[in-house]
Scaffold this motif. Sequence first.
Motif, short mmCIF file in Angstrom:
data_model
loop_
_atom_site.label_atom_id
_atom_site.label_comp_id
_atom_site.label_asym_id
_atom_site.label_seq_id
_atom_site.Cartn_x
_atom_site.Cartn_y
_atom_site.Cartn_z
N VAL A 83 0.97 -1.22 0.13
CA VAL A 83 -0.35 -0.23 -0.02
C VAL A 83 0.66 0.89 0.32
O VAL A 83 0.86 1.94 -0.47
CB VAL A 83 -0.69 -0.29 0.69
CG1 VAL A 83 -2.09 1.30 1.15
CG2 VAL A 83 -2.02 -1.57 1.81
N CYS A 84 1.91 1.10 1.30
CA CYS A 84 2.91 2.61 0.50
C CYS A 84 3.42 2.92 -0.41
O CYS A 84 3.74 3.84 -1.16
CB CYS A 84 3.92 2.19 1.55
SG CYS A 84 3.13 1.74 3.64
N ILE A 106 1.30 -5.03 2.33
CA ILE A 106 2.54 -5.90 2.85
C ILE A 106 2.44 -6.26 4.12
O ILE A 106 1.95 -4.79 5.19
CB ILE A 106 3.76 -4.85 2.75
CG1 ILE A 106 4.03 -5.09 1.42
CG2 ILE A 106 4.65 -5.66 3.79
CD1 ILE A 106 5.19 -4.04 1.00
N CYS A 108 3.02 -6.19 8.30
CA CYS A 108 3.85 -5.84 9.26
C CYS A 108 3.80 -6.54 11.09
O CYS A 108 4.22 -6.64 11.34
CB CYS A 108 4.08 -4.52 9.48
SG CYS A 108 5.02 -3.92 8.12
N ASP A 133 -2.15 2.55 10.72
CA ASP A 133 -3.18 1.11 10.71
C ASP A 133 -3.94 0.68 11.61
O ASP A 133 -3.60 1.68 12.87
CB ASP A 133 -2.32 -0.27 10.18
CG ASP A 133 -0.52 -0.46 9.70
OD1 ASP A 133 -1.17 0.41 9.10
OD2 ASP A 133 -0.24 -1.26 9.55
N1 SME Z 1 1.11 -2.45 5.30
C1 SME Z 1 2.02 -1.88 5.10
C2 SME Z 1 3.25 -1.85 5.06
C3 SME Z 1 3.55 -1.55 5.96
S1 SME Z 1 3.14 -1.55 7.80
O1 SME Z 1 2.18 -1.63 7.70
C4 SME Z 1 3.57 -0.90 8.77
C5 SME Z 1 2.06 -1.80 3.34
O2 SME Z 1 1.40 -2.57 2.28
O3 SME Z 1 2.48 -0.59 2.30
#
Ligand code: SME
Length: 159
Positions: A83-84, A106, A108, A133
Amino acid sequence: MYDRLQKHESITERYPLFLEYVKGYMDSKLPSVSNYANFSALVYDFFDDVNWAGFYLVKDDVLYLGPFQGKPACTEIRLGSGVCGTSAQMKKTLIVKDTSTFEGHIVCDSASRSEIVIPLIKNGVLIGVLDIDSPLLNRFTDQDRETLEKAVVFLIDIL
Ligand code: SME
């Protein structure tokens, strides 16, 4: 001394107060890391049902973990990844109502169920993202987005 004033329980009172605190704490004379650190602490304290709030900052086309509040997190995210990385690449705020349905999300903290990511863009250049989050599904609203985007404008202005 910092006092979030617990009696400001309604969002209508609390979000304007959050913006006042952001304006008050952001200081152009400080190193950026100090401003990022206090900004993430303010988000974590003022926003309900948040289990992670912090920054990923761009270096050599990679997002690296910056100051945050919450559990230890992944340290590197490629542009376009998760998502980032997607928000960073699109230079656009993303609200993900259910992280399990976002392809490439992702993980975490496995407690995270929804997420908002706001890109930090200074003079047209991407410098990082603010990532928040929640353990609740569909936690983030347009009101959250508007408030956080305003706060990010204050932050970018003093960096
Ligand atoms: N979920 C995020 C990664 C960073 S963590 O949530 C802190 C993503 O998918 O980019």
